[in-house]
Design an enzyme around this catalytic site. Structure first.
Site, PDB file in Angstrom:
ATOM      1  N   ASN A   1       1.023  -1.172  -0.083  1.00 24.94           N
ATOM      2  CA  ASN A   1      -0.070  -0.053   0.137  1.00 24.94           C
ATOM      3  C   ASN A   1       0.839   1.263   0.083  1.00 24.94           C
ATOM      4  O   ASN A   1       1.525   1.568   1.074  1.00 24.94           O
ATOM      5  CB  ASN A   1      -0.883  -0.019   1.301  1.00 24.94           C
ATOM      6  CG  ASN A   1      -1.668   1.332   1.414  1.00 24.94           C
ATOM      7  OD1 ASN A   1      -1.801   2.134   0.625  1.00 24.94           O
ATOM      8  ND2 ASN A   1      -2.394   1.359   2.452  1.00 24.94           N
TER       9      ASN A   1
ATOM     10  N   LYS B   1       0.063   4.384  -0.385  1.00 23.40           N
ATOM     11  CA  LYS B   1      -0.473   5.407   0.130  1.00 23.40           C
ATOM     12  C   LYS B   1      -0.131   6.801  -0.722  1.00 23.40           C
ATOM     13  O   LYS B   1      -0.356   6.611  -1.993  1.00 23.40           O
ATOM     14  CB  LYS B   1       0.162   5.729   1.588  1.00 23.40           C
ATOM     15  CG  LYS B   1      -0.090   4.303   2.520  1.00 23.40           C
ATOM     16  CD  LYS B   1      -0.182   4.729   4.160  1.00 23.40           C
ATOM     17  CE  LYS B   1      -0.142   3.352   4.826  1.00 23.40           C
ATOM     18  NZ  LYS B   1      -0.073   3.409   6.243  1.00 23.40           N
TER      19      LYS B   1
ATOM     20  N   HIS C   1      -9.549   1.212   4.707  1.00 21.35           N
ATOM     21  CA  HIS C   1      -8.444   1.544   5.539  1.00 21.35           C
ATOM     22  C   HIS C   1      -8.755   2.504   6.659  1.00 21.35           C
ATOM     23  O   HIS C   1      -9.403   3.323   6.477  1.00 21.35           O
ATOM     24  CB  HIS C   1      -7.155   1.918   4.516  1.00 21.35           C
ATOM     25  CG  HIS C   1      -5.811   2.141   4.924  1.00 21.35           C
ATOM     26  ND1 HIS C   1      -5.296   2.945   5.914  1.00 21.35           N
ATOM     27  CD2 HIS C   1      -4.949   1.134   4.944  1.00 21.35           C
ATOM     28  CE1 HIS C   1      -4.312   2.679   6.301  1.00 21.35           C
ATOM     29  NE2 HIS C   1      -3.632   1.591   5.810  1.00 21.35           N
TER      30      HIS C   1
ATOM     31  N   GLU D   1      -6.886   4.687   7.607  1.00 23.11           N
ATOM     32  CA  GLU D   1      -6.713   6.291   7.271  1.00 23.11           C
ATOM     33  C   GLU D   1      -8.061   6.759   6.684  1.00 23.11           C
ATOM     34  O   GLU D   1      -8.318   8.222   6.911  1.00 23.11           O
ATOM     35  CB  GLU D   1      -5.371   6.671   6.543  1.00 23.11           C
ATOM     36  CG  GLU D   1      -4.359   6.308   7.404  1.00 23.11           C
ATOM     37  CD  GLU D   1      -2.900   5.603   6.654  1.00 23.11           C
ATOM     38  OE1 GLU D   1      -3.019   5.792   5.296  1.00 23.11           O
ATOM     39  OE2 GLU D   1      -2.007   5.269   7.422  1.00 23.11           O
TER      40      GLU D   1
ATOM     41  N   GLU E   1      -5.611  -4.817  10.544  1.00 20.44           N
ATOM     42  CA  GLU E   1      -4.381  -4.026  10.779  1.00 20.44           C
ATOM     43  C   GLU E   1      -4.828  -3.200  12.060  1.00 20.44           C
ATOM     44  O   GLU E   1      -5.722  -2.135  12.213  1.00 20.44           O
ATOM     45  CB  GLU E   1      -4.692  -2.804   9.505  1.00 20.44           C
ATOM     46  CG  GLU E   1      -4.296  -3.403   8.188  1.00 20.44           C
ATOM     47  CD  GLU E   1      -3.555  -2.292   7.385  1.00 20.44           C
ATOM     48  OE1 GLU E   1      -2.456  -2.712   6.767  1.00 20.44           O
ATOM     49  OE2 GLU E   1      -4.105  -1.471   7.064  1.00 20.44           O
TER      50      GLU E   1
ATOM     51  N   GLY F   1       2.422   2.489  10.741  1.00 26.03           N
ATOM     52  CA  GLY F   1       3.440   3.452  10.707  1.00 26.03           C
ATOM     53  C   GLY F   1       4.088   3.903  12.031  1.00 26.03           C
ATOM     54  O   GLY F   1       4.474   4.687  12.009  1.00 26.03           O
TER      55      GLY F   1
ATOM     56  N   SER G   1       3.125  -1.934  10.526  1.00 24.92           N
ATOM     57  CA  SER G   1       4.592  -2.117  10.871  1.00 24.92           C
ATOM     58  C   SER G   1       5.030  -3.679  10.299  1.00 24.92           C
ATOM     59  O   SER G   1       6.227  -4.032  11.168  1.00 24.92           O
ATOM     60  CB  SER G   1       4.878  -1.627  12.024  1.00 24.92           C
ATOM     61  OG  SER G   1       4.418  -0.528  12.275  1.00 24.92           O
TER      62      SER G   1
HETATM   63  P1  PGA Z   1       2.708   0.341   7.653  1.00 24.02           P
HETATM   64  O1  PGA Z   1       1.236   0.607   6.926  1.00 24.02           O
HETATM   65  O2  PGA Z   1       3.462  -1.049   7.347  1.00 24.02           O
HETATM   66  O3  PGA Z   1       3.576   1.410   7.319  1.00 24.02           O
HETATM   67  O4  PGA Z   1       2.334  -0.075   8.995  1.00 24.02           O
HETATM   68  C1  PGA Z   1       0.356  -0.489   6.767  1.00 24.02           C
HETATM   69  C2  PGA Z   1      -1.020   0.040   6.246  1.00 24.02           C
HETATM   70  O5  PGA Z   1      -1.330   0.990   6.431  1.00 24.02           O
HETATM   71  O6  PGA Z   1      -1.598  -0.709   5.254  1.00 24.02           O
END
Ligand code: PGA
Length: 264
Positions: A10, A12, A103, A105, A177, A183, A223
């Site tokens: 992803n 983003k 997601h 976000e 997640e 992140g 992460s």
């Molecule tokens: P990350 O993000 O691996 O940077 O923690 C995962 C995601 O948001 O899909």
């Protein structure tokens, strides 16, 4: 039931045309090597930002890379007067096979509710895309022992939106997640991950039957990086990863692909 693992990147809101192209070439060329050596047993997906999807897909198809391309979001409606939105047909048109939906976000910054995510899942299937539905709890929920209470309604909202045909339903992908692990560098422990994945599998079994539930892939995201990927990907109900930060570096993303137990 043997499920083919899915390792999904992803990206983003990262990647101008030049950097996206460089990244996909870095990943793709290495995947072609692995494929020649018959070492690639998982499905690989990259989800660039909308503006780079076309370029990335053109590169993937012209070079014959073993990689699929997906979107990170889509609108619930078909084409029409919806300024600023992108619909599923448009994603298909630029080569997408998958779309990430719900997601955290999107839920956090764009007000996406469980109901909206459910509608998007229906729209994705209607438009011929496979949805990757993200679910997960915030830190306050986990600390209050409410992890499952948050995840259950996130999944429940999706169930009535699935297509009738069992063969299509079983293509659904769920990504667990935990919001506190995205992140942040704090990944969930293997025990925490397996516990939630086992709950999701049980939920799907109750709602959709054992046969369909046994085919649905449940990814972990939050992460995931080369150092922790092997331990997470080896868990019984973990069928791949949804990777953010580490998907932006070809070496890291490839190391996660290599950490997948099915790859050796
Ligand atoms: P990350 O993000 O691996 O940077 O923690 C995962 C995601 O948001 O899909």
């Amino acid at each position: 039931m043997r499920r083919r693992p899915l390792i999904a990147g992803n990206w983003k809101m990262n990647g101008l045309i030049e950097t996206a192209q460089e990244l996909v070439e870095g990943i793709g060329a290495a995947l072609s090597d692995r494929e020649r050596e018959r070492k690639l047993q998982c499905e690989v997906l990259v989800c660039p930002p909308f503006t780079a999807i076309h370029t990335v897909h053109q590169t993937v198809s012209s070079k014959g890379y073993s990689m699929k391309v997906g979107g990170q979001n889509m609108d619930v409606e078909g084409p029409g007067a919806r300024t600023g939105e992108i619909c599923g047909i448009m994603l298909r048109n630029v080569g997408c096979r998958y779309v990430i939906l719900g997601h955290s976000e999107r839920r956090q910054f764009f007000g996406e509710t469980n109901e909206i995510v459910g509608k998007k899942v229906e729209a994705a299937f209607r438009d011929g895309l496979v949805p990757i539905v993200c679910v997960g709890e915030e830190l306050k929920d986990r600390e209050a022992g409410r992890t499952i209470d948050v995840i259950r309604p996130q999944l429940e909202a999706v169930m009535p939106r699935l297509p009738e045909e069992a063969s299509k339903r079983s293509t659904l992908v769920v990504a667990y997640e935990p919001v506190w692990a995205i992140g942040t560098g704090k990944n969930a422990t293997p025990e925490q991950v397996q516990e939630v994945h086992a709950f999701i599998r049980k939920f799907l079994t109750e709602k959709l039957g054992a046969d369909t539930a046994s085919k649905i892939r449940i990814l972990y995201g939050g992460s995931m990086k080369p150092a922790n990927a092997a331990g997470l990907l080896a868990l019984e109900d973990v069928d791949g990863g949804l990777i953010g930060g580490a998907a932006l570096k070809a070496q890291d993303f490839l190391a996660i692909i290599d950490a997948n137990p099915a790859s050796d």
